[in-house]
Design a protein around this motif. Structure first.
Motif, short mmCIF file in Angstrom:
data_model
loop_
_atom_site.label_atom_id
_atom_site.label_comp_id
_atom_site.label_asym_id
_atom_site.label_seq_id
_atom_site.Cartn_x
_atom_site.Cartn_y
_atom_site.Cartn_z
N SER A 67 -40.93 30.15 52.18
CA SER A 67 -40.75 31.27 53.11
C SER A 67 -39.39 31.93 52.91
CB SER A 67 -40.90 30.78 54.56
OG SER A 67 -39.87 29.87 54.90
N GLN A 68 -38.38 31.14 52.59
CA GLN A 68 -37.06 31.70 52.32
C GLN A 68 -37.07 32.53 51.04
OE1 GLN A 68 -34.59 31.85 54.28
NE2 GLN A 68 -33.06 32.74 52.93
N ALA A 69 -37.82 32.05 50.04
CA ALA A 69 -37.93 32.80 48.79
C ALA A 69 -38.60 34.16 49.06
CB ALA A 69 -38.74 32.01 47.77
N ALA A 70 -39.65 34.15 49.88
CA ALA A 70 -40.33 35.40 50.21
C ALA A 70 -39.39 36.34 50.96
CB ALA A 70 -41.58 35.11 51.04
N ARG A 71 -38.61 35.78 51.84
CA ARG A 71 -37.67 36.60 52.62
C ARG A 71 -36.64 37.26 51.70
NH1 ARG A 71 -36.62 37.07 57.82
NH2 ARG A 71 -34.64 38.05 58.36
N LEU A 72 -36.09 36.47 50.79
CA LEU A 72 -35.09 37.01 49.86
C LEU A 72 -35.73 38.02 48.91
CD1 LEU A 72 -33.09 33.77 48.99
CD2 LEU A 72 -32.35 35.66 50.45
N ALA A 73 -36.95 37.73 48.46
CA ALA A 73 -37.62 38.63 47.53
C ALA A 73 -37.87 40.00 48.15
CB ALA A 73 -38.95 38.02 47.08
N ALA A 74 -38.06 40.04 49.46
CA ALA A 74 -38.31 41.31 50.13
C ALA A 74 -37.11 42.25 50.04
CB ALA A 74 -38.67 41.07 51.60
N THR A 75 -35.93 41.70 49.82
CA THR A 75 -34.74 42.54 49.72
C THR A 75 -34.18 42.60 48.29
OG1 THR A 75 -33.27 40.69 50.28
CG2 THR A 75 -34.08 42.06 52.10
N ARG A 76 -34.64 41.67 47.42
CA ARG A 76 -34.04 41.59 46.08
C ARG A 76 -34.99 41.89 44.94
NH1 ARG A 76 -30.58 35.92 46.80
NH2 ARG A 76 -29.19 36.67 48.46
N ALA A 77 -36.29 41.85 45.17
CA ALA A 77 -37.25 42.03 44.07
C ALA A 77 -37.13 43.42 43.46
CB ALA A 77 -38.67 41.81 44.59
N ASN A 78 -37.27 43.47 42.13
CA ASN A 78 -37.29 44.79 41.48
C ASN A 78 -38.72 45.33 41.46
OD1 ASN A 78 -38.65 43.67 39.17
ND2 ASN A 78 -36.66 42.99 38.37
#
Length: 228
Positions: free
Chosen positions: A101-112
């Protein structure tokens, strides 16, 4: 001429690293899909005969699986497929709820943009694999989905640990599938999650991305508690 003849007469020697990887992949498939049941002894001789791979690659594969937790070494008894029980399942799902869930949270702001599109495409491929009744393709796409998610979080430690635990929760997924009489219904619930995660990351919504993972993991934990 002598040197050339010597080279020509050399027998082909397979790369032991590739054989170890092959042994690892075969064992992962058999263990996670429950062909090798929890508690099954993993004798080297029988594995050599069944897999058609030599002793050294098999030993390397077993050691790798022991690090992951799919195999355990019991003193003076040998290697065994690790057991599945309520405690181990709880630990796996607690870990997933926190880390994924933390990975998903970070990906929402960092994913290209490419990573977002990859997540969307992999969700579609999961749906198609279910419709085609292709479990091997489904597992491969699922593995890729989590790998892209972990990479999109742009955190070195998350990128290392999420793929490492994948096989443990994949085996629990198959335990649930077996108990309910097939994998398709379980797959569709999983696809609802991958769609929600991909869409939330596309909207740059960390709260929704995190929540989608947590809800899904909680439901899978509730499911497996009925069987263990």
């Amino acid at each position: 001429m002598i040197a050339t003849a010597a080279v020509d007469n050399l027998e082909y020697q397979p790369d032991p690293r590739s054989l170890a990887e092959k042994a690892y992949q075969l064992l992962v498939q058999k263990i996670t899909q429950l062909e090798f049941a929890p508690g099954l002894p993993l004798g080297e001789k029988s594995l050599i005969e069944e897999l058609g791979i030599g002793r050294t690659p098999i030993r390397e594969a077993l050691q790798r699986l022991a690090v992951e937790g799919l195999v355990v070494h019991l003193t003076n008894r040998g290697m065994f497929v690790s057991e599945v029980n309520g405690t181990s399942a709880q630990h796996i799902y607690e870990f997933r709820s926190l880390i994924e869930s933390q990975a998903a949270r970070l990906a929402a702001t960092r994913a290209n943009d490419k990573e977002i599109q990859d997540l969307v495409n992999l969700h579609r491929q999961l749906v198609q694999a279910t419709e085609d009744d292709d479990i091997d393709r489904y597992v491969d796409c699922d593995r890729q989905f989590y790998s892209v998610l972990a990479g999109a979080a742009q955190n070195t430690y998350l990128a290392e640990v999420i793929p490492r635990i994948f096989n443990l929760h994949l085996r629990l997924w198959f335990v649930i599938s077996e108990r309910v009489g097939g994998w398709h219904d379980v797959a569709r619930a999983h696809e609802e999650m991958t769609q929600s995660v991909a869409e939330a990351i596309s909207r740059r919504d960390p709260d929704e991305a995190e929540l989608a993972i947590k809800i899904y993991v909680h439901r899978r934990h509730q499911d497996i508690r009925e069987f263990l």
